[in-house]
Design a protein around this motif. Sequence first.
Motif, PDB file in Angstrom:
ATOM      1  N   TYR A 202       0.872  -1.147   0.233  1.00  0.00           N
ATOM      2  CA  TYR A 202       0.078  -0.103  -0.021  1.00  0.00           C
ATOM      3  C   TYR A 202       0.871   1.264   0.060  1.00  0.00           C
ATOM      4  CZ  TYR A 202      -3.111   3.688   1.902  1.00  0.00           C
ATOM      5  OH  TYR A 202      -3.980   4.870   1.957  1.00  0.00           O
ATOM      6  N   ARG A 204       1.319   5.080   1.080  1.00  0.00           N
ATOM      7  CA  ARG A 204       0.318   6.219   1.774  1.00  0.00           C
ATOM      8  C   ARG A 204      -0.131   7.419   1.026  1.00  0.00           C
ATOM      9  NH1 ARG A 204       3.645   5.004   7.162  1.00  0.00           N
ATOM     10  NH2 ARG A 204       2.060   3.981   8.430  1.00  0.00           N
ATOM     11  N   GLY A 205      -0.835   7.994   1.080  1.00  0.00           N
ATOM     12  CA  GLY A 205      -1.098   9.275   0.414  1.00  0.00           C
ATOM     13  C   GLY A 205      -0.356  10.340   0.858  1.00  0.00           C
ATOM     14  N   PRO A 206      -0.266  11.552   0.161  1.00  0.00           N
ATOM     15  CA  PRO A 206       0.279  12.861   0.333  1.00  0.00           C
ATOM     16  C   PRO A 206      -0.100  13.601   1.796  1.00  0.00           C
ATOM     17  CG  PRO A 206      -1.337  13.239  -1.132  1.00  0.00           C
ATOM     18  CD  PRO A 206      -1.455  11.679  -0.924  1.00  0.00           C
ATOM     19  N   GLY A 207       0.824  13.888   2.525  1.00  0.00           N
ATOM     20  CA  GLY A 207       0.761  14.461   3.846  1.00  0.00           C
ATOM     21  C   GLY A 207       0.533  13.551   4.903  1.00  0.00           C
ATOM     22  N   HIS A 208       1.013  12.446   4.595  1.00  0.00           N
ATOM     23  CA  HIS A 208       0.752  11.258   5.824  1.00  0.00           C
ATOM     24  C   HIS A 208       1.734  11.455   7.045  1.00  0.00           C
ATOM     25  CE1 HIS A 208       4.156   9.292   4.701  1.00  0.00           C
ATOM     26  NE2 HIS A 208       4.095   9.251   3.385  1.00  0.00           N
ATOM     27  N   GLY A 209       2.649  12.108   6.840  1.00  0.00           N
ATOM     28  CA  GLY A 209       3.502  12.725   8.107  1.00  0.00           C
ATOM     29  C   GLY A 209       4.220  11.566   8.710  1.00  0.00           C
ATOM     30  N   GLU A 210       4.435  10.521   7.921  1.00  0.00           N
ATOM     31  CA  GLU A 210       5.273   9.365   8.446  1.00  0.00           C
ATOM     32  C   GLU A 210       6.451   9.169   7.438  1.00  0.00           C
ATOM     33  OE1 GLU A 210       4.548   7.346  11.019  1.00  0.00           O
ATOM     34  OE2 GLU A 210       2.324   8.206  11.515  1.00  0.00           O
ATOM     35  N   THR A 213       6.528   5.223   3.207  1.00  0.00           N
ATOM     36  CA  THR A 213       5.429   5.637   2.381  1.00  0.00           C
ATOM     37  C   THR A 213       4.850   4.658   1.822  1.00  0.00           C
ATOM     38  OG1 THR A 213       6.418   7.928   1.882  1.00  0.00           O
ATOM     39  CG2 THR A 213       4.727   7.073   0.093  1.00  0.00           C
ATOM     40  N   PRO A 252       0.163   7.711  -4.891  1.00  0.00           N
ATOM     41  CA  PRO A 252      -0.332   7.763  -3.479  1.00  0.00           C
ATOM     42  C   PRO A 252      -1.767   7.351  -3.549  1.00  0.00           C
ATOM     43  CG  PRO A 252       0.943   9.745  -4.126  1.00  0.00           C
ATOM     44  CD  PRO A 252       0.894   8.922  -5.499  1.00  0.00           C
ATOM     45  N   GLY A 253      -2.087   6.359  -2.294  1.00  0.00           N
ATOM     46  CA  GLY A 253      -3.110   5.861  -2.167  1.00  0.00           C
ATOM     47  C   GLY A 253      -3.440   4.546  -2.866  1.00  0.00           C
TER      48      GLY A 253
END
Length: 280
Positions: A202, A204-210, A213, A252-253
């Motif tokens: 998977y 992660r989408g933009p701005g996930h802060g982790e 990715t 992303p996503g």
Amino acid sequence: MRYQVDEQDQAIIAKRMAALDAMTGPRVGDWVHFANDVRWRISSVIAYPADGDGPVVHKVQTSEGGSYYLGLGYVSMSGSLEDPIPVSSLTLTEQTIDACLWIFHHDLPGGSRGVRFTRPMRVYRCALPAPGTDPNWRPPARPASREDLMRSMTLEHLPAQGVLFRGEHELPHMSQVLRRDLTGQKILFAMHYGYGRRAFGYVRGPGHGELWTFLVYAPGHPGTNWTAFATEQDLRNFTEAYDLKIHGSLTPGGRFELELPSNTDRWRPAAVSTPSGPTT
């Protein structure tokens, strides 16, 4: 002190096995021989509530490993469980296969008081492939032992100092500590024991802060975290190192799959990066 089965334990085991053998239907501890020749043991028997006026649905869960405690007329399993399958897919055979069980020495619970033994358990044929495995997978004619697979991933022949790589992929921290390719070991286990030829991932989408990715779940266990990468290039270094093929979206996503290889012929060689240059 390590206890051994003695006459008192044998009497306890005989009484409990007699009660267990009086049970009908699938029991925890019995074997299931799946349609793709995978053979696991039953780890849970479940009765799902009826849906409206419908019948109660009975299912079992199976496990490749685990610890099986023998009680009076029951077996209790500790370990990880696979997805449930309907009891209706099982057919009892006349075969039995020895299986490992344990009790507390003299039936007195306590640390290090477990004693292990084997007893014949029933075998069921299943019309379905093993959960989470490739339906077309078949065990190798002479499957390698776990010990052999682990030994093949030992990198102790490489210099003790320096960072371990496979191709351009830097091996994770525990591989560096143990000097063993744990990722390669996981892939080999999947190849030899039928966990499935795909790992799901998977983005992660933009701005996930982790930091991570790209998340990848264990082969055959899509709910179990396996590894993760900060950048797409890190992911591609990983896939090239182990000859994995990417299917799906890396946007992303998005969701993607990693197809595992059928052998190690195209794996990149392991090496150590030191100030004087790489050593293979």
